[in-house]
Design a protein around this motif. Structure first.
Motif, PDB file in Angstrom:
ATOM      1  N   SER A  10       0.872  -1.188   0.000  1.00 27.74           N
ATOM      2  CA  SER A  10       0.000   0.000   0.000  1.00 27.74           C
ATOM      3  C   SER A  10       0.899   1.225   0.000  1.00 27.74           C
ATOM      4  O   SER A  10       2.123   1.112   0.168  1.00 27.74           O
ATOM      5  CB  SER A  10      -0.887   0.016   1.249  1.00 27.74           C
ATOM      6  OG  SER A  10      -0.090   0.228   2.404  1.00 27.74           O
ATOM      7  N   GLY A  11       0.289   2.390  -0.165  1.00 30.46           N
ATOM      8  CA  GLY A  11       1.059   3.636  -0.064  1.00 30.46           C
ATOM      9  C   GLY A  11       1.628   3.797   1.341  1.00 30.46           C
ATOM     10  O   GLY A  11       2.772   4.217   1.517  1.00 30.46           O
ATOM     11  N   MET A  12       0.817   3.461   2.355  1.00 30.48           N
ATOM     12  CA  MET A  12       1.296   3.598   3.731  1.00 30.48           C
ATOM     13  C   MET A  12       2.454   2.640   4.002  1.00 30.48           C
ATOM     14  O   MET A  12       3.405   2.978   4.696  1.00 30.48           O
ATOM     15  CB  MET A  12       0.161   3.355   4.737  1.00 30.48           C
ATOM     16  CG  MET A  12      -0.977   4.365   4.666  1.00 30.48           C
ATOM     17  SD  MET A  12      -0.452   6.088   4.483  1.00 30.48           S
ATOM     18  CE  MET A  12       0.551   6.306   5.946  1.00 30.48           C
ATOM     19  N   PHE A  34      -1.084  13.699   3.498  1.00 28.47           N
ATOM     20  CA  PHE A  34      -2.171  12.746   3.697  1.00 28.47           C
ATOM     21  C   PHE A  34      -2.365  12.449   5.204  1.00 28.47           C
ATOM     22  O   PHE A  34      -1.368  12.295   5.929  1.00 28.47           O
ATOM     23  CB  PHE A  34      -1.792  11.467   2.937  1.00 28.47           C
ATOM     24  CG  PHE A  34      -2.866  10.443   2.828  1.00 28.47           C
ATOM     25  CD1 PHE A  34      -4.022  10.697   2.111  1.00 28.47           C
ATOM     26  CD2 PHE A  34      -2.714   9.206   3.430  1.00 28.47           C
ATOM     27  CE1 PHE A  34      -5.007   9.734   1.997  1.00 28.47           C
ATOM     28  CE2 PHE A  34      -3.692   8.237   3.319  1.00 28.47           C
ATOM     29  CZ  PHE A  34      -4.846   8.508   2.601  1.00 28.47           C
ATOM     30  N   THR A  80      -0.545   9.648   6.839  1.00 26.64           N
ATOM     31  CA  THR A  80       0.897   9.883   6.895  1.00 26.64           C
ATOM     32  C   THR A  80       1.244  10.593   8.201  1.00 26.64           C
ATOM     33  O   THR A  80       2.210  10.228   8.881  1.00 26.64           O
ATOM     34  CB  THR A  80       1.352  10.723   5.676  1.00 26.64           C
ATOM     35  OG1 THR A  80       0.917  10.071   4.485  1.00 26.64           O
ATOM     36  CG2 THR A  80       2.854  10.906   5.651  1.00 26.64           C
ATOM     37  N   GLU A 116       4.438  16.470   0.021  1.00 25.39           N
ATOM     38  CA  GLU A 116       3.468  16.043  -0.978  1.00 25.39           C
ATOM     39  C   GLU A 116       3.081  17.324  -1.717  1.00 25.39           C
ATOM     40  O   GLU A 116       2.765  18.323  -1.067  1.00 25.39           O
ATOM     41  CB  GLU A 116       2.276  15.519  -0.180  1.00 25.39           C
ATOM     42  CG  GLU A 116       1.255  14.721  -0.871  1.00 25.39           C
ATOM     43  CD  GLU A 116       0.182  14.334   0.158  1.00 25.39           C
ATOM     44  OE1 GLU A 116       0.492  13.723   1.188  1.00 25.39           O
ATOM     45  OE2 GLU A 116      -0.982  14.705  -0.072  1.00 25.39           O
ATOM     46  N   ASP A 153       5.998  12.513  -2.045  1.00 26.21           N
ATOM     47  CA  ASP A 153       4.818  11.696  -2.349  1.00 26.21           C
ATOM     48  C   ASP A 153       4.229  12.271  -3.636  1.00 26.21           C
ATOM     49  O   ASP A 153       3.674  13.366  -3.638  1.00 26.21           O
ATOM     50  CB  ASP A 153       3.842  11.794  -1.167  1.00 26.21           C
ATOM     51  CG  ASP A 153       2.596  10.941  -1.344  1.00 26.21           C
ATOM     52  OD1 ASP A 153       2.262  10.619  -2.504  1.00 26.21           O
ATOM     53  OD2 ASP A 153       1.948  10.620  -0.330  1.00 26.21           O
ATOM     54  N   CYS A 211       1.853  11.173  -5.587  1.00 32.15           N
ATOM     55  CA  CYS A 211       0.574  10.517  -5.836  1.00 32.15           C
ATOM     56  C   CYS A 211      -0.377  11.351  -6.704  1.00 32.15           C
ATOM     57  O   CYS A 211      -1.035  10.827  -7.583  1.00 32.15           O
ATOM     58  CB  CYS A 211      -0.035  10.239  -4.463  1.00 32.15           C
ATOM     59  SG  CYS A 211      -1.631   9.542  -4.477  1.00 32.15           S
ATOM     60  N   PHE A 212      -0.426  12.660  -6.463  1.00 31.49           N
ATOM     61  CA  PHE A 212      -1.432  13.489  -7.136  1.00 31.49           C
ATOM     62  C   PHE A 212      -1.111  13.801  -8.585  1.00 31.49           C
ATOM     63  O   PHE A 212      -2.010  14.056  -9.373  1.00 31.49           O
ATOM     64  CB  PHE A 212      -1.672  14.796  -6.349  1.00 31.49           C
ATOM     65  CG  PHE A 212      -2.716  14.617  -5.296  1.00 31.49           C
ATOM     66  CD1 PHE A 212      -2.549  13.667  -4.299  1.00 31.49           C
ATOM     67  CD2 PHE A 212      -3.894  15.344  -5.329  1.00 31.49           C
ATOM     68  CE1 PHE A 212      -3.521  13.453  -3.349  1.00 31.49           C
ATOM     69  CE2 PHE A 212      -4.876  15.129  -4.370  1.00 31.49           C
ATOM     70  CZ  PHE A 212      -4.694  14.193  -3.379  1.00 31.49           C
ATOM     71  N   SER A 217       1.144   6.224  -3.558  1.00 29.03           N
ATOM     72  CA  SER A 217       0.035   5.338  -3.324  1.00 29.03           C
ATOM     73  C   SER A 217      -0.402   4.941  -4.730  1.00 29.03           C
ATOM     74  O   SER A 217      -1.049   5.718  -5.437  1.00 29.03           O
ATOM     75  CB  SER A 217      -1.099   6.061  -2.595  1.00 29.03           C
ATOM     76  OG  SER A 217      -2.260   5.263  -2.660  1.00 29.03           O
ATOM     77  N   THR A 233      -2.510   2.978  -5.475  1.00 29.68           N
ATOM     78  CA  THR A 233      -3.964   2.851  -5.368  1.00 29.68           C
ATOM     79  C   THR A 233      -4.702   3.914  -6.185  1.00 29.68           C
ATOM     80  O   THR A 233      -5.806   3.682  -6.654  1.00 29.68           O
ATOM     81  CB  THR A 233      -4.345   3.047  -3.882  1.00 29.68           C
ATOM     82  OG1 THR A 233      -3.453   2.291  -3.066  1.00 29.68           O
ATOM     83  CG2 THR A 233      -5.778   2.654  -3.622  1.00 29.68           C
ATOM     84  N   LYS A 234      -4.087   5.083  -6.324  1.00 35.79           N
ATOM     85  CA  LYS A 234      -4.763   6.210  -6.955  1.00 35.79           C
ATOM     86  C   LYS A 234      -4.548   6.154  -8.473  1.00 35.79           C
ATOM     87  O   LYS A 234      -5.011   5.239  -9.103  1.00 35.79           O
ATOM     88  CB  LYS A 234      -4.282   7.521  -6.330  1.00 35.79           C
ATOM     89  CG  LYS A 234      -4.222   7.490  -4.792  1.00 35.79           C
ATOM     90  CD  LYS A 234      -5.579   7.347  -4.126  1.00 35.79           C
ATOM     91  CE  LYS A 234      -5.499   6.956  -2.652  1.00 35.79           C
ATOM     92  NZ  LYS A 234      -4.591   7.719  -1.810  1.00 35.79           N
ATOM     93  N   VAL A 265      -5.263  -1.792  -3.913  1.00 34.22           N
ATOM     94  CA  VAL A 265      -4.422  -0.981  -3.039  1.00 34.22           C
ATOM     95  C   VAL A 265      -2.962  -1.421  -3.232  1.00 34.22           C
ATOM     96  O   VAL A 265      -2.681  -2.620  -3.306  1.00 34.22           O
ATOM     97  CB  VAL A 265      -4.857  -1.189  -1.569  1.00 34.22           C
ATOM     98  CG1 VAL A 265      -3.907  -0.499  -0.599  1.00 34.22           C
ATOM     99  CG2 VAL A 265      -6.281  -0.674  -1.362  1.00 34.22           C
ATOM    100  N   GLY A 266      -2.064  -0.457  -3.330  1.00 30.29           N
ATOM    101  CA  GLY A 266      -0.649  -0.789  -3.459  1.00 30.29           C
ATOM    102  C   GLY A 266       0.201   0.466  -3.389  1.00 30.29           C
ATOM    103  O   GLY A 266      -0.327   1.583  -3.369  1.00 30.29           O
TER     104      GLY A 266
HETATM  105  C1  LIG Z   1      -4.020   7.478  -0.485  1.00 31.64           C
HETATM  106  C2  LIG Z   1      -2.769   8.200  -0.217  1.00 31.64           C
HETATM  107  C3  LIG Z   1      -1.751   7.623   0.560  1.00 31.64           C
HETATM  108  C4  LIG Z   1      -1.892   6.265   1.220  1.00 31.64           C
HETATM  109  O1  LIG Z   1      -1.900   5.260   0.283  1.00 31.64           O
HETATM  110  P1  LIG Z   1      -2.658   3.837   0.494  1.00 31.64           P
HETATM  111  O2  LIG Z   1      -2.443   3.166  -0.797  1.00 31.64           O
HETATM  112  O3  LIG Z   1      -4.084   4.160   0.802  1.00 31.64           O
HETATM  113  O4  LIG Z   1      -1.989   3.179   1.626  1.00 31.64           O
HETATM  114  C5  LIG Z   1      -0.577   8.336   0.720  1.00 31.64           C
HETATM  115  N1  LIG Z   1      -0.421   9.559   0.169  1.00 31.64           N
HETATM  116  C6  LIG Z   1      -1.400  10.137  -0.555  1.00 31.64           C
HETATM  117  C7  LIG Z   1      -1.157  11.485  -1.134  1.00 31.64           C
HETATM  118  C8  LIG Z   1      -2.598   9.489  -0.776  1.00 31.64           C
HETATM  119  O5  LIG Z   1      -3.572  10.089  -1.474  1.00 31.64           O
END
Ligand SMILES: *Cc1c(COP(=O)(O)O)cnc(C)c1O
Length: 409
Positions: A98-100, A124, A127, A167, A196, A198-199, A218, A220-221, A230-231
């Motif tokens: 997961s991201g975490m 997040f 986090t 982030e 991070d 992710c966005f 993450s 997952t997004k 989830v990853g």
């Molecule tokens: C969702 C998210 C996480 C956590 O990721 P998971 O895959 O839910 O464990 C971390 N950072 C950001 C910016 C996220 O949006």
């Protein structure tokens, strides 16, 4: 017949150099077996077999290359890792469950008791909890700073600071942090900067090229992009990733082959999706700014965004997530936001983002609901704030659905 050779057959491998992100997303890192499959096989296996005790011993001992056990390595997971590493421009990637798990694995592999982290306060929610509640138990302390304030980053540094974490743009208020400037402060402090990503994903922002040492996701997004699994993943230098690999294979924060396969398929369309998400989000943000029921729109692509120029200097697009505050004559701002959300019909009401489906979230009572009212106020997350993760439906349909929400105000 004699025993098979220890040599692995030649794989058709794509060399990653000199290609654009779109091409790397489609081609980089593929593992092709002797069967010659065009798409990627899923190696759904926990362990691997050998043609002799000698080969087993040589593989376990690391004298020859080969897989041992899927907590350590798996061809499908490695194919995803090679692809995302190529796209981020990093030497190596390690996938996590997961991201975490990615953040936990980074902290426990690259730091030790007595070390210190400087972290943006606009990260997040989990986090923040991970650093404050759990990483702290290992004797690693975290200081949280306003990410826009470069002096705050500088003055938070201690002799034992080992990591900076940020982030950008942030969730849900799209605050932009200057990656180049913070990386210079981290470097002077001999701390590693973790971003991070992710966005925006490597389709729109490449933190390693701006001075970051490590990128995490993450997955997952947007990397999956279709809300299925989830990853997570971390990307960085061979030296740092070898440490992370050691932790992941021992602690078992590893990714499953099936999920890795989905992420690999996700990467193939990532650039295309991110461009479409960004185009739609910008148009939607501009439209929302014109609506009489909207007080304020937060999106780094808007020229009215106070850090628009900084965003444009480090991003090649602005991403698919925006948020807006609704106007209300009602003193109960939460009730107004909820009325707006509830009056929509098509858009999903959910905490997730980065999906092909447009989603609506009320941060104050969901993703940021566990913060105290004071902490939320300090972070600028008001009760009339609504977050939109703009999906790939037709933009006019998304607008029409949001119009139903605005009409209810
Ligand atoms: C969702 C998210 C996480 C956590 O990721 P998971 O895959 O839910 O464990 C971390 N950072 C950001 C910016 C996220 O949006």
């Amino acid at each position: 017949m004699g025993k098979k050779s220890f040599e692995r057959p030649e794989r058709l491998q794509f060399t990653d150099t000199g290609y654009a992100t779109e091409t790397l997303g489609v081609r980089a890192g593929q593992y092709r077996s002797e069967e010659g499959e065009h798409s990627d096989a899923i190696y759904a296996t926990s362990s691997f077999v050998y043609t002799s005790a000698q080969e087993a011993a040589a593989t376990f001992g690391g004298d020859i290359e080969g897989n041992v056990y899927s907590r350590f390595t798996n061809p499908t997971v490695q194919a995803f890792e090679r692809r995302i590493a190529a796209m981020e421009g990093g030497e190596r990637a390690i996938a996590t469950s997961s991201g975490m798990a990615a953040i936990l694995s980074l902290c426990l592999s690259l730091m030790k008791q007595g070390d210190h982290v400087v972290c943006s306060r606009s990260v997040f929610g989990s986090t923040v909890s991970l650093f404050e509640k759990y990483i702290s138990r290992t004797g690693i302390e975290t200081s949280f700073v306003d990410p826009k304030d470069l002096d705050a980053w500088r003055s938070a540094v201690r002799p034992n600071t080992r990591m900076f974490f940020m982030e950008t743009p942030s969730n849900p208020l799209a605050e932009v942090t200057n990656i180049r400037a913070v990386s210079a402060i981290a470097q002077a402090a001999k701390a590693k900067l973790v971003v991070d990503n992710c966005f925006l994903t490597p389709a729109l922002q490449k933190p390693l090229s701006l001075g970051a040492d490590i990128v995490m996701h993450s997955a997952t997004k947007y990397l999956d992009g279709q809300g299925r699994v989830v990853g997570g993943v971390v990307v960085g230098s061979d030296t740092d990733m070898e440490e992370v690999f050691g932790f992941v294979r021992t602690a078992g924060t590893c990714l499953s082959p099936f999920n890795a396969w989905l992420f690999q398929k996700g990467l193939e369309t990532l650039s295309l999706r991110m461009r479409a998400h960004s185009d739609a989000a910008l148009q939607l943000a501009q439209w929302l700014e014109q609506q009489p029921q909207v007080e304020r729109v937060y999106y780094s692509g808007l020229s009215s965004h106070p850090q628009h120029e900084l965003a444009a200097s480090q991003q090649s697009g602005f991403g698919g997530v925006l948020s807006f505050e609704v106007k209300s004559s009602d003193a109960d701002l939460k009730a107004a936001a909820w009325r707006c959300i509830d009056a929509t019909q098509m858009i999903s009401i959910t905490g997730n983002l980065g999906d092909v489906k447009t989603t609506l979230t009320h941060p104050a009572t969901t993703t940021h609901g566990r913060m105290s009212a004071e902490a939320r106020a300090a972070a600028g997350i008001r009760d009339n704030l609504i977050r939109v993760s703009v999906g790939l439906e037709n933009l006019e349909d998304i607008k029409a659905d949001l119009q139903l929400g605005l009409n209810a105000l």
